[in-house]
Scaffold this motif. Structure first.
Motif, short mmCIF file in Angstrom:
data_model
loop_
_atom_site.label_atom_id
_atom_site.label_comp_id
_atom_site.label_asym_id
_atom_site.label_seq_id
_atom_site.Cartn_x
_atom_site.Cartn_y
_atom_site.Cartn_z
N GLN A 121 1.87 1.95 -3.49
CA GLN A 121 0.73 2.48 -4.25
C GLN A 121 0.52 3.96 -3.90
N ASP A 122 0.61 4.29 -2.61
CA ASP A 122 0.48 5.69 -2.18
C ASP A 122 1.54 6.57 -2.84
N GLU A 135 0.83 -1.21 0.00
CA GLU A 135 0.00 0.00 0.00
C GLU A 135 0.87 1.26 0.00
N THR A 136 1.98 1.19 0.69
CA THR A 136 2.91 2.33 0.74
C THR A 136 3.35 2.70 -0.68
N TYR A 193 -2.78 -4.88 9.26
CA TYR A 193 -2.80 -5.62 7.99
C TYR A 193 -4.08 -6.45 7.92
N ARG A 236 1.31 3.62 5.58
CA ARG A 236 0.64 4.54 4.64
C ARG A 236 1.34 5.89 4.64
N VAL A 265 0.47 -2.17 7.97
CA VAL A 265 0.57 -1.60 6.65
C VAL A 265 1.05 -0.16 6.85
N TRP A 281 2.81 10.05 7.51
CA TRP A 281 3.03 8.62 7.70
C TRP A 281 2.18 8.06 8.84
N SER A 282 1.66 6.87 8.63
CA SER A 282 0.87 6.22 9.67
C SER A 282 0.84 4.73 9.38
N THR A 283 0.38 3.97 10.35
CA THR A 283 0.25 2.53 10.15
C THR A 283 -1.21 2.13 10.31
N GLU A 284 -1.57 1.04 9.65
CA GLU A 284 -2.89 0.43 9.79
C GLU A 284 -2.66 -1.06 10.03
N ASN A 306 -0.11 8.84 4.18
CA ASN A 306 -0.94 9.74 5.00
C ASN A 306 -0.56 11.22 4.84
#
Ligand SMILES: [Zn+2]
Length: 235
Positions: A126-127, A123-124, A228, A217, A215, A223-226, A219
């Motif tokens: 893709q961002d 995802e990173t 998985y 991101r 994951v 930057w941040s995490t989500e 953001n």
């Protein structure tokens, strides 16, 4: 698991604040910036990077494979670069060696000096691809204690011309996307002399069969995490 996260406020010199906050919610500031906000002062959010440099350590097999695909190997003057880095950190009133002992660093580690663990970068990437052009990919040597290792560097920039070696780019992105990374660090660096902001993302300990936990991101450059989530299969 305790995770450090850098305050999302910008300093007066447009660098990211170096203080830690307890969680990643937007507009949660360190006590200093919260006090300023409560006093009615304007608190700016840390700036989006103009350039995101993605770096990871290559093993010999992948180095050979990427060289074969036409990715160049560069050998910058390591000492000169490090001296410049120290000067840059001092200019911003920071102790260049405070966080990493061996290589000077003038940035803020967004997720603390331990970084984040067991991360998916699919995802990173893709961002990053949605926001930036890939303007350069190269391999360069980096000192790791007493040995030298090969590092792949991908330069995601605002503007600039995309690299033309599409097969090399595709192979590299697939390699990065399809793995679980044991460790990942993101550094938000202060503005350069020309005002441009460069962030650095670094991953290591690639594991092909392990399920990621987080994951990463972009953001908006904070930057941040989500957590998985395993992809659902289409029947
Ligand atoms: Zn702050």
């Amino acid at each position: 698991m305790h995770m450090q996260y850098a305050c999302t406020a910008a300093t007066e010199r447009n660098a990211r604040c170096r203080h830690w906050v307890g969680d990643q919610r937007a507009k949660v500031f360190c006590s200093l910036h919260q006090q300023r906000k409560d006093a009615g002062e304007a608190v700016e959010i840390a700036p989006k990077p103009d350039v995101a440099l993605y770096k990871f350590n290559l093993n010999g097999k992948w180095r050979d494979k990427l060289l074969e695909l036409g990715i160049p190997e560069k050998d910058p003057d390591f000492g000169a670069k490090e001296a410049k880095h120290v000067a840059h950190a001092q200019q911003f009133g920071r102790e260049a060696y405070a966080i990493r002992k061996e290589v000077a660093d003038s940035g803020v580690p967004v997720f603390g000096k331990e970084g984040i663990q067991n991360v998916s970068l699919y995802e990173t990437l893709q961002d990053l691809l949605a926001e930036y052009e890939v303007v350069d990919i190269h391999i360069r040597p980096r000192r790791d204690g007493t040995r030298w290792i090969s590092v792949l560097v991908i330069n995601f920039s605002h503007g600039g011309r995309s690299i033309s070696n599409q097969p090399a780019l595709d192979t590299t992105l697939e390699f990065l996307s399809s793995s679980c990374w044991g460790f990942c660090h993101v550094w938000a660096n202060p503005p350069q002399d020309d005002g441009r902001i460069v962030h650095t993302i670094n991953s290591s300990h690639r594991e092909v069969d392990k399920q990621p936990e987080l994951v990463l991101r972009l953001n908006g450059g904070l930057w941040s995490t989500e957590p998985y989530v395993e992809p659902e299969l289409d029947y």
